[in-house]
Design an enzyme around this catalytic site. Structure first.
Site, mmCIF file in Angstrom:
data_model
loop_
_atom_site.group_PDB
_atom_site.id
_atom_site.type_symbol
_atom_site.label_atom_id
_atom_site.label_comp_id
_atom_site.label_asym_id
_atom_site.label_seq_id
_atom_site.Cartn_x
_atom_site.Cartn_y
_atom_site.Cartn_z
ATOM 1 N N ASP A 158 36.151 30.200 39.878
ATOM 2 C CA ASP A 158 35.190 31.309 39.820
ATOM 3 C C ASP A 158 34.040 30.886 38.679
ATOM 4 O OD1 ASP A 158 36.216 32.593 41.789
ATOM 5 O OD2 ASP A 158 37.528 33.767 40.178
ATOM 6 N N CYS A 159 34.508 29.994 37.684
ATOM 7 C CA CYS A 159 33.597 29.756 36.336
ATOM 8 C C CYS A 159 33.104 28.676 36.829
ATOM 9 C CB CYS A 159 34.287 29.842 35.295
ATOM 10 S SG CYS A 159 36.056 28.926 35.416
ATOM 11 N N TYR A 160 33.486 27.657 37.637
ATOM 12 C CA TYR A 160 33.013 26.425 37.880
ATOM 13 C C TYR A 160 32.962 26.335 39.346
ATOM 14 C CZ TYR A 160 33.785 25.242 32.995
ATOM 15 O OH TYR A 160 33.607 25.364 31.601
#
Lengths: 141, 405
Positions: free
Chosen positions: B139-141
């Site tokens: 989700d973040c990368y």
């Protein structure tokens, strides 16, 4: 008298001609083969030392050219890239003719192209790959 | 001891342009001529150097984030795999890493024409390096794949971190077997056709400070043509190695872990190497300045090749299978003469480490110090020496499924 180390490159269509026979029989030259890389119907390469009279040698070279052979000096075959050389000396115990030599007390490597017999052992023994050949062949890769 | 000089005093002289500096090769004749006491009184610093293959080398890179961001998983630089098991866009490229497509020794002896050491050399020389990476996406990368090029000047950090460099002495390799072998010590011809060694001897940093009295954590050094530091003791650090009367080890002894900013280094002193039948690696140029604090340090720095010995080891059976010990000890003076005598046989010698390079590095370091550009550092902490009683461990082949009590 002349004594010269040369390299003959044979285009595929002349590989099967008896070139050496003619050099000896027709031009009275002494032939000392240093290395040969000849395959039927493929481009070939022959390294040799020729000696005989200056006139016969020049006539022979002319005749070889007429046969479609490429002639080069042996000293143009192996190139020492001094910019790649780190002067470690690893090649100097591999070179069989001392063309690659270690100079003391400078502790540097030097290359005498006239002593080189194009055995090509140095090409792969040099970790920095400072030795190169102009000629494509199966042994240099 | 009559001479007692501090690092601070030496640095004052360096800043004033008045420091007296010699290389570890030049100092031999200075001490011979003037004697230990007078030479110690006059000379402030002795510089050392070495330029040899050092496999335990590599670089940490931070390549920056693309948009969207990525957590690098499998990464290659010019097709050479890098380690990405650290933070998202951090990676480590090791000197001996090979492209997955490299045939290695399938056709023996393999050429190993390009590896991690060559990537580092190309990076330092400013070339564009192809970066290919895949990721599983989070989700973040979210980015899952990238193909791009990087250049040293464009990435955030590039830190050379070499876990083991500057070996204090090393084996002399011969081959007692009946055919040519291909090793990390070069091509070794059958029946002791040649003997290969790899140390700068009298110019080598750790031969000039055998008990690590001046070199420690934080020592500023010449590394890869720029500045570097001693980070730690190196892997396989073995100060317990047997020593000669002059305190230098006659076997591989101490090692150093080195660190430095790759961005200020020079590809002339970081060179990718291809060892036929063995693999790819890197030739690292490094040099250490030794402060002449007293006569004892000067005595260590005046050591000559005649007084430095290395073991001759068979790399056909002896080294790989740990069969038997060394054949004999030989001096670096004999090794550098071009021929050594082993059991009555004259064996031609060759070096893998460049003595000409070592000489140039020691000379460059001397120039830097004389010009006031390079000052000396006192170690933040000492490196383990003899008193640490380090013993090297072998790797036992245990049954991993058997529960250990």
């Amino acid at each position: 008298m002349i004594k010269q180390k040369i390299v003959l490159r044979y285009p595929p269509h002349v590989v099967e001609q008896p070139t050496i026979y003619h050099l000896i029989k027709d031009f009275d030259l002494m032939v000392n083969i240093l290395r040969a890389d000849i395959n039927p119907k493929k481009e070939g390469r022959l390294m040799m030392e020729l000696s005989g009279s200056e006139l016969n040698y020049q006539r022979a070279i002319e005749w070889l050219r007429e046969q479609g052979l490429h002639i080069m000096g042996l000293e143009q075959q192996i190139i020492w890239r001094s910019d790649r050389c780190t002067h470690c000396g690893a090649c100097t115990v591999i070179c069989p003719t001392e063309a690659l030599a270690f100079n003391r007390p400078e502790m540097t490597v030097s290359f005498d192209e006239y002593k080189c017999v194009v055995c090509e052992l140095c090409l792969r023994a040099c970790p920095a790959r400072a030795m190169e050949t102009l000629v494509e062949n199966s042994n240099s890769k | 001891m009559k001479i007692n000089r501090s690092i601070e005093e030496i640095n004052e002289k360096i800043k004033a342009g008045k420091a007296v500096v010699f290389t570890a090769e030049e100092i031999i004749d200075v001490v011979k001529e003037k004697g230990l006491e007078e030479a110690s009184a006059q000379v402030d610093v002795v510089t050392t150097g070495t330029f040899g293959p050092m496999c335990s080398s590599g670089a940490f890179l931070n390549v920056g984030h693309p948009t969207p961001r990525i957590k690098l998983n499998e990464v290659s630089l010019n097709s050479v795999p890098a380690y990405a098991g650290i933070a998202a866009v951090d990676l480590y490229i090791g000197a001996t890493a090979l492209p997955t497509s490299d045939p290695a020794n399938l056709k023996h002896p393999g050429d190993f024409i390009y590896g991690g050491g060559h990537v580092i050399e190309d990076l330092v020389s400013g070339k564009a390096i192809r970066l290919e990476a895949s990721a599983y996406g989070t989700d973040c990368y979210p980015l899952k794949r990238i193909e791009t090029t990087i250049r040293l000047s464009e990435i955030n950090e590039a830190t050379l971190y070499n876990p083991r460099n500057a070996y204090q002495n090393y084996n002399v390799a011969v081959n007692l077997g009946p055919k040519t072998i291909y090793t990390y010590m070069g091509v070794l011809k059958m029946n002791m056709g040649n003997a290969n060694y790899s140390s700068a001897g009298q110019l080598s940093p750790l031969f000039n400070d055998p008990l690590l009295k001046t070199i420690g954590i934080g020592t500023r050094i010449f590394l890869g043509g720029g500045l570097g530091y001693v980070a730690w003791h190196g892997t396989q650090h073995n100060p317990s190695a047997k020593r000669a009367e002059n305190d230098t080890p006659v076997y591989p002894g101490a090692t150093l872990a080195l660190i430095g900013d790759l961005k200020q280094m020079d590809s002339r002193w970081l060179r990718g190497l291809s060892f036929l039948g063995y693999g790819a690696t890197i030739q690292v140029g490094m040099g250490v300045p030794i402060p002449i604090l007293n006569e004892e340090i000067m005595r260590y720095c005046s050591v000559r090749d005649e007084d430095l010995y290395a073991p001759v080891v068979d790399y056909n059976r002896g080294y790989p299978y740990k069969e038997g010990t060394e054949l004999t000890l030989v001096s670096y003076a004999d090794l550098k003469s071009g021929s050594i005598n082993i059991n009555g046989q004259a064996v031609p010698t060759a070096s893998l480490s460049s003595y000409a390079g070592a000489r140039e590095i020691a000379g460059t370091l001397k120039d830097w110090i004389e010009a006031g550009q390079f000052t000396l550092t006192a170690p933040s902490a000492p490196l383990p020496s003899i008193e640490a009683e380090i013993k090297l461990n072998a790797l036992p082949q245990k049954d991993p499924d058997k529960r250990e009590v």
